[in-house]
Design an enzyme around this catalytic site. Sequence first.
Site, PDB file in Angstrom:
ATOM      1  N   PHE A 138     -17.845  17.597  17.704  1.00  0.00           N
ATOM      2  CA  PHE A 138     -18.711  16.590  17.062  1.00  0.00           C
ATOM      3  C   PHE A 138     -20.157  17.081  16.951  1.00  0.00           C
ATOM      4  O   PHE A 138     -21.088  16.310  17.033  1.00  0.00           O
ATOM      5  CB  PHE A 138     -18.619  15.241  17.795  1.00  0.00           C
ATOM      6  CG  PHE A 138     -17.316  14.552  17.481  1.00  0.00           C
ATOM      7  CD1 PHE A 138     -17.264  13.551  16.532  1.00  0.00           C
ATOM      8  CD2 PHE A 138     -16.137  14.949  18.097  1.00  0.00           C
ATOM      9  CE1 PHE A 138     -16.066  12.956  16.198  1.00  0.00           C
ATOM     10  CE2 PHE A 138     -14.933  14.363  17.771  1.00  0.00           C
ATOM     11  CZ  PHE A 138     -14.891  13.362  16.824  1.00  0.00           C
ATOM     12  N   ASN A 153     -16.457   5.649  20.818  1.00  0.00           N
ATOM     13  CA  ASN A 153     -16.802   5.842  19.406  1.00  0.00           C
ATOM     14  C   ASN A 153     -18.306   5.891  19.196  1.00  0.00           C
ATOM     15  O   ASN A 153     -18.816   6.682  18.398  1.00  0.00           O
ATOM     16  CB  ASN A 153     -16.172   4.738  18.547  1.00  0.00           C
ATOM     17  CG  ASN A 153     -14.755   5.102  18.139  1.00  0.00           C
ATOM     18  OD1 ASN A 153     -14.237   6.148  18.526  1.00  0.00           O
ATOM     19  ND2 ASN A 153     -14.119   4.244  17.368  1.00  0.00           N
ATOM     20  N   GLU A 198      -6.724   2.363  21.105  1.00  0.00           N
ATOM     21  CA  GLU A 198      -6.125   3.587  20.544  1.00  0.00           C
ATOM     22  C   GLU A 198      -7.237   4.578  20.189  1.00  0.00           C
ATOM     23  O   GLU A 198      -8.253   4.202  19.627  1.00  0.00           O
ATOM     24  CB  GLU A 198      -5.305   3.217  19.297  1.00  0.00           C
ATOM     25  CG  GLU A 198      -4.598   4.381  18.669  1.00  0.00           C
ATOM     26  CD  GLU A 198      -3.805   5.198  19.688  1.00  0.00           C
ATOM     27  OE1 GLU A 198      -2.940   4.637  20.377  1.00  0.00           O
ATOM     28  OE2 GLU A 198      -4.064   6.407  19.809  1.00  0.00           O
ATOM     29  N   GLU A 211      -7.201   9.885  12.434  1.00  0.00           N
ATOM     30  CA  GLU A 211      -6.428  10.051  11.203  1.00  0.00           C
ATOM     31  C   GLU A 211      -6.424  11.528  10.842  1.00  0.00           C
ATOM     32  O   GLU A 211      -7.396  12.237  11.076  1.00  0.00           O
ATOM     33  CB  GLU A 211      -7.063   9.234  10.070  1.00  0.00           C
ATOM     34  CG  GLU A 211      -6.837   7.752  10.253  1.00  0.00           C
ATOM     35  CD  GLU A 211      -7.587   6.912   9.236  1.00  0.00           C
ATOM     36  OE1 GLU A 211      -7.961   7.429   8.173  1.00  0.00           O
ATOM     37  OE2 GLU A 211      -7.815   5.727   9.527  1.00  0.00           O
ATOM     38  N   LYS A 261     -13.380   1.766  24.574  1.00  0.00           N
ATOM     39  CA  LYS A 261     -13.138   2.190  23.190  1.00  0.00           C
ATOM     40  C   LYS A 261     -14.452   2.223  22.388  1.00  0.00           C
ATOM     41  O   LYS A 261     -14.756   3.197  21.689  1.00  0.00           O
ATOM     42  CB  LYS A 261     -12.129   1.242  22.527  1.00  0.00           C
ATOM     43  CG  LYS A 261     -11.924   1.479  21.051  1.00  0.00           C
ATOM     44  CD  LYS A 261     -11.301   2.824  20.745  1.00  0.00           C
ATOM     45  CE  LYS A 261     -11.335   3.105  19.259  1.00  0.00           C
ATOM     46  NZ  LYS A 261     -10.850   4.434  18.924  1.00  0.00           N
ATOM     47  N   CYS A 301     -13.592   3.639  11.344  1.00  0.00           N
ATOM     48  CA  CYS A 301     -13.903   3.260  12.727  1.00  0.00           C
ATOM     49  C   CYS A 301     -15.373   3.365  13.101  1.00  0.00           C
ATOM     50  O   CYS A 301     -15.988   2.368  13.464  1.00  0.00           O
ATOM     51  CB  CYS A 301     -13.056   4.092  13.692  1.00  0.00           C
ATOM     52  SG  CYS A 301     -11.306   3.694  13.578  1.00  0.00           S
TER      53      CYS A 301
HETATM   54  N1  LIG Z   1      -7.602   4.072  11.636  1.00  0.00           N
HETATM   55  C1  LIG Z   1      -7.906   4.721  12.744  1.00  0.00           C
HETATM   56  O1  LIG Z   1      -8.081   5.931  12.766  1.00  0.00           O
HETATM   57  C2  LIG Z   1      -8.035   3.953  14.035  1.00  0.00           C
HETATM   58  C3  LIG Z   1      -8.108   4.669  15.242  1.00  0.00           C
HETATM   59  C4  LIG Z   1      -8.215   3.946  16.438  1.00  0.00           C
HETATM   60  C5  LIG Z   1      -8.270   2.556  16.420  1.00  0.00           C
HETATM   61  N2  LIG Z   1      -8.215   1.892  15.230  1.00  0.00           N
HETATM   62  C6  LIG Z   1      -8.240   0.426  15.239  1.00  0.00           C
HETATM   63  O2  LIG Z   1      -6.907  -0.027  15.015  1.00  0.00           O
HETATM   64  C7  LIG Z   1      -6.921  -1.256  14.274  1.00  0.00           C
HETATM   65  C8  LIG Z   1      -6.068  -1.096  13.023  1.00  0.00           C
HETATM   66  O3  LIG Z   1      -6.673  -0.127  12.198  1.00  0.00           O
HETATM   67  P1  LIG Z   1      -5.927   0.480  10.918  1.00  0.00           P
HETATM   68  O4  LIG Z   1      -6.774   1.575  10.407  1.00  0.00           O
HETATM   69  O5  LIG Z   1      -4.504   0.751  11.284  1.00  0.00           O
HETATM   70  O6  LIG Z   1      -5.978  -0.791   9.942  1.00  0.00           O
HETATM   71  P2  LIG Z   1      -5.173  -0.988   8.564  1.00  0.00           P
HETATM   72  O7  LIG Z   1      -6.030  -1.860   7.736  1.00  0.00           O
HETATM   73  O8  LIG Z   1      -4.704   0.315   8.049  1.00  0.00           O
HETATM   74  O9  LIG Z   1      -3.859  -1.789   9.008  1.00  0.00           O
HETATM   75  C9  LIG Z   1      -3.869  -3.105   9.474  1.00  0.00           C
HETATM   76  C10 LIG Z   1      -2.577  -3.778   8.991  1.00  0.00           C
HETATM   77  O10 LIG Z   1      -2.422  -5.042   9.645  1.00  0.00           O
HETATM   78  C11 LIG Z   1      -1.786  -5.921   8.718  1.00  0.00           C
HETATM   79  N3  LIG Z   1      -1.992  -7.309   9.202  1.00  0.00           N
HETATM   80  C12 LIG Z   1      -3.128  -8.009   9.271  1.00  0.00           C
HETATM   81  N4  LIG Z   1      -2.889  -9.227   9.812  1.00  0.00           N
HETATM   82  C13 LIG Z   1      -1.568  -9.284  10.093  1.00  0.00           C
HETATM   83  C14 LIG Z   1      -0.724 -10.252  10.689  1.00  0.00           C
HETATM   84  N5  LIG Z   1      -1.194 -11.441  11.142  1.00  0.00           N
HETATM   85  N6  LIG Z   1       0.595  -9.994  10.826  1.00  0.00           N
HETATM   86  C15 LIG Z   1       1.081  -8.794  10.402  1.00  0.00           C
HETATM   87  N7  LIG Z   1       0.331  -7.826   9.842  1.00  0.00           N
HETATM   88  C16 LIG Z   1      -0.988  -8.070   9.689  1.00  0.00           C
HETATM   89  C17 LIG Z   1      -2.446  -5.585   7.404  1.00  0.00           C
HETATM   90  O11 LIG Z   1      -1.674  -6.007   6.300  1.00  0.00           O
HETATM   91  C18 LIG Z   1      -2.551  -4.049   7.495  1.00  0.00           C
HETATM   92  O12 LIG Z   1      -1.409  -3.424   6.929  1.00  0.00           O
HETATM   93  C19 LIG Z   1      -8.391  -1.550  14.014  1.00  0.00           C
HETATM   94  O13 LIG Z   1      -8.861  -2.423  14.996  1.00  0.00           O
HETATM   95  C20 LIG Z   1      -9.057  -0.204  14.136  1.00  0.00           C
HETATM   96  O14 LIG Z   1     -10.405  -0.304  14.523  1.00  0.00           O
HETATM   97  C21 LIG Z   1      -8.088   2.563  14.041  1.00  0.00           C
END
Ligand SMILES: NC(=O)c1ccc[n+]([C@@H]2O[C@H](COP(=O)([O-])OP(=O)(O)OC[C@H]3O[C@@H](n4cnc5c(N)ncnc54)[C@H](O)[C@@H]3O)[C@@H](O)[C@H]2O)c1
Length: 454
Positions: A252, A211, A151, A155, A207, A263
Amino acid sequence: MRVAMIGTGYVGLVSGACIADFGHQVTCVDKDTAKISALNAGEIPIYEPGLDELVRANVEHGRLSFSTTLDQPVAAADAVFIAVGTPSRRGDGHADLSYVYQAARDIAAALRGFTVIITKSTVPVGTGDEVDRIIRELRPGNELAVVSNPEFLREGAAIHDFKHPDRVVVGTDDERAKKIVAEIYRPLYLNQAPILFTQRRTAELIKYAANAFLATKITFINEIADLCERVGADVQEVARGIGLDNRIGPKFLHAGPGFGGSCFPKDVRALIKTAQDHDVPMRILEAVETVNDTRKRAMARKVSAAFAGVLRGKTVAVLGLSFKPNTDDLREAPSIPLITALQDMGAKVRAYDPVATEQARQVLIDVTYCQGPYDCVEGADAAVIVTEWEQFRALDLVHISELMTCPVIVDLRNVYRPEDMKRHGFAYISVGRGSIHTPVNVPGRAERSKAVLG
Ligand SMILES: NC(=O)c1ccc[n+]([C@@H]2O[C@H](COP(=O)([O-])OP(=O)(O)OC[C@H]3O[C@@H](n4cnc5c(N)ncnc54)[C@H](O)[C@@H]3O)[C@@H](O)[C@H]2O)c1
């Protein structure tokens, strides 16, 4: 399509709501019962512009639901996304894959018939192979395909980014899986988003490479900013001058306090570790990580320089805590090392953020949290703009100057023009613009009034 989204955080909730909005049937699952209870009560557990409306509309249309258990949603799903966190592993900086592997085991137990498992979490090369192995070992005989679909949303602009991506990357060579993923993203064809089918390992690496490249670009311009300060050049003009070159591009290239967020820091660290494991050291990224880590805390010296290096007993107002505007995400935000450095130098810190105060209370102690920017700067010896929230772009400078004990503004986002700040009687320090400042001769209130009144 029936879709289960495992992990309902910044990525899972936005992705789930957008996929429901495309017309699919989505269940977002999370182990965090408080989060799911809030969502079931119509509350959005994170701050993301437009998300409340999108979630509400899709829940009302019966396309989006929430659950703490994955058994039924996974059993019914054509596709199961894994969108759990992959934070830095404590101690060594590798990506912590324990949540991904636990999700894989949970999914395996619930699978019914051919299902596509799509890893949306950012995971190191080879993680898809391991997810595949875990599930096949637990469920021999159940047909499945494990796909990498990283993804790229940001944010603060997450819904727009999800619906108008520069590209969708899909790593698989399973033809059935390709059809299902293409069907999920079909509405994006209308937006003419390129869908790039690759090998699974290639998708995983795309990915991290993206980044790491962006983090490098930011760090590069930050070092150019430091040089600008020494030689009396303007980094914003340098950035414009190089950004107009199509081979470089303008994005950037904003000098600032260093990159943070959930990230870039962890992904740079994880890619360095992956490369080391494969005996391909990434010297550029190692430098990026070191330069950036040092920079965040060093920003406190910009503040102390205004007081000849002595901050003991001074009150510093910090405007903006989240790692960037339009989010409440505080993970690895530059505000954190900055504030702790200010406190270590003996300063008292007041802080204001439009949405991240509650998160900040968990991390930053001995800070006076304020209700607004004017409340925050009242009685302060210096104000530091750390996050470029829209509401900090047009502050009433006359009022600010009246409220502050000393009119010192440290603008780590270059929001204001030095000449305007000078005109308002401020000692103004920004990033990479003009000559390096010698300690500022801070005018007293009376002189200041004269300066402000002209
Ligand atoms: N935040 C961003 O802007 C962004 C952008 C691109 C990619 N990513 C990637 O996406 C992934 C998620 O990031 P995020 O920011 O959404 O994380 P986050 O911490 O906000 O959310 C992760 C969620 O997963 C839940 N979780 C963990 N284990 C679980 C399980 N076994 N079953 C059900 N739920 C479970 C947690 O409770 C939490 O709510 C990461 O790998 C991150 O690197 C994040």
